[in-house]
Enzyme design. Structure first.
Site, PDB file in Angstrom:
ATOM      1  N   SER A 102       0.805  -1.226   0.000  1.00 18.13           N
ATOM      2  CA  SER A 102       0.000   0.000   0.000  1.00 18.13           C
ATOM      3  C   SER A 102       0.832   1.268   0.000  1.00 18.13           C
ATOM      4  O   SER A 102       0.331   2.334  -0.357  1.00 18.13           O
ATOM      5  CB  SER A 102      -0.951   0.010   1.204  1.00 18.13           C
ATOM      6  OG  SER A 102      -0.225  -0.116   2.414  1.00 18.13           O
ATOM      7  N   ASP A 123      -3.129   8.413   7.596  1.00 15.78           N
ATOM      8  CA  ASP A 123      -4.059   7.598   8.365  1.00 15.78           C
ATOM      9  C   ASP A 123      -3.255   6.915   9.464  1.00 15.78           C
ATOM     10  O   ASP A 123      -2.166   7.368   9.801  1.00 15.78           O
ATOM     11  CB  ASP A 123      -4.827   6.622   7.463  1.00 15.78           C
ATOM     12  CG  ASP A 123      -3.915   5.686   6.669  1.00 15.78           C
ATOM     13  OD1 ASP A 123      -2.738   5.522   7.051  1.00 15.78           O
ATOM     14  OD2 ASP A 123      -4.378   5.113   5.661  1.00 15.78           O
ATOM     15  N   HIS A 155      -0.239   4.886   7.084  1.00 10.45           N
ATOM     16  CA  HIS A 155       0.537   5.427   5.961  1.00 10.45           C
ATOM     17  C   HIS A 155       0.977   6.870   6.204  1.00 10.45           C
ATOM     18  O   HIS A 155       0.254   7.655   6.813  1.00 10.45           O
ATOM     19  CB  HIS A 155      -0.298   5.348   4.683  1.00 10.45           C
ATOM     20  CG  HIS A 155      -0.808   3.974   4.419  1.00 10.45           C
ATOM     21  ND1 HIS A 155      -2.086   3.584   4.787  1.00 10.45           N
ATOM     22  CD2 HIS A 155      -0.217   2.899   3.849  1.00 10.45           C
ATOM     23  CE1 HIS A 155      -2.259   2.308   4.441  1.00 10.45           C
ATOM     24  NE2 HIS A 155      -1.136   1.876   3.878  1.00 10.45           N
TER      25      HIS A 155
END
Length: 358
Positions: free
Chosen positions: A34, A320, A323
């Site tokens: 991600s 978040d 990340h």
């Protein structure tokens, strides 16, 4: 964390939209999770996707693309530093001649091991990403009309591989869902991961990769999600057992880089020390919010859909609960591209790797 490069670098790159002239390499291929996913998970049945607001609030156009950030990822910024005018497209959507300039295969929740991240839904493990790269090579063979031309093209490209965090956060340290921590000690698990990773990198080499940056794991024990889901002890600000485990992996990764460089004189492999780049005091370079997410986050660490994020995002380390913000990504990419400290990359940095004549 600290990203000890000048604040001027951040200002210069804040609105960077490419450079004049040809890029340093003809193509840039990206494998990862991600931290690099730019839309490959969008069509998948998974919780690990970021194609909704407030993701992308600071990305050009202000729209969510599937990037797990408020803006650009570190690989977006690396692409710009390499001289690409456009962002490298995701495998999920791009076809045609554009693939000659590179493809991004990264997938949120993906790991070295196929099962890592499975509790979140579908994802494309590193083996799956390599399968997709083989598809790309077959297409490049057709575009360039023969395999010799394709191989000559591919050996000049830069390959970025940054994966392994989910093999810890969404596997080894989730004992209620995965048995790995009951079967292996951290040392044994790091060894098993590196052996599988070695086989995967050899596969990439056999596909024609000759300039390969292998990205070490960062201080994932310090992310808010790890702290809340695993917990700390002895008053530590981070989950020490997680950081200690990933450092075992990183140490073996450095040894793998040495081994690969010894075995293949026609290729160059480098290690990017994400753990070291992310150490220190971020307040020294202007970050003031260190342990909280900028966007309201849910129980899997991602932004709550359509939640209202913080206003001064450049002051936050975390976008978040997992990340980093674009501001952090700029510093990470800058130090990976041009090492600020000798320990940032090994044996050379990405800029030097791109310019190598092999």
């Amino acid at each position: 964390m600290i990203f000890a490069t000048s604040i001027v670098s951040y200002i210069l790159l804040q609105n960077f939209n490419g450079v004049n002239g040809d890029p340093q390499v003809p193509c840039f291929f990206i494998f990862g999770d991600s931290l690099a996913d730019n839309g490959n998970n969008n069509p998948l049945p998974t919780l690990a996707k970021a194609n909704y607001r407030p993701y992308g609030i600071d990305f050009p156009g202000g729209t969510p693309t599937g990037r797990f950030s408020n803006g650009r990822t570190s690989v977006d910024i690396l692409g710009q530093l390499l001289g690409f005018e456009d962002f490298i497209p995701p495998f999920a959507t791009e076809r045609g001649d554009v693939i000659l300039k590179g493809v991004n295969y990264a997938s949120g929740a993906a790991g070295i091991r196929d099962e890592s991240g499975q509790q979140l839904g579908a994802r494309i493990s590193l083996d799956g990403q390599l399968n997709n790269h083989h598809v790309t090579i077959l297409r490049i063979n057709i575009i360039l009309r023969n395999t010799v031309s394709a191989q000559d093209h591919l050996k000049k490209c830069l390959y970025y591989v940054g994966i392994g965090s989910n093999d810890y956060l969404n596997n080894y340290f989730v004992p209620r869902l995965y048995p790995t921590s009951r079967i292996y000690t951290p040392e044994q698990y790091a060894g098993i991961l590196i052996k599988q990773y070695q086989d995967q990198i050899l596969r990439l080499y056999n596909y024609g990769a000759r300039k390969v940056a292998l990205i070490g794991l960062g201080q994932i024990g310090c992310i808010p999600y790890a702290i809340s889901s695993i917990g700390t002890n002895n008053g530590s600000l981070c989950v020490d057992k997680v950081n200690q485990a990933v450092q075992l992996f990183n140490q073996k990764l450095v040894s793998l880089v040495d081994q690969l460089n010894s075995n293949f004189s026609d290729a160059k492999f480098i290690y990017v020390n994400s753990f070291g780049i992310g150490s220190g005091d971020p307040t020294s370079v202007g970050f003031t919010v260190l342990n909280a997410s900028c966007c309201p986050s849910n129980n899997i660490g991602q932004c709550i859909p359509f939640g209202t994020p913080c206003e001064k995002r450049e002051l936050y380390v975390f976008w978040d609960s997992i990340h980093p913000t674009e501001a952090v990504n700029v510093f990470t990419a800058t130090r990976s591209y041009t090492a600020f400290l000798p320990s940032d990359t090994y044996p050379i940095d990405i800029n030097q790797l791109a310019q190598l004549k092999l």
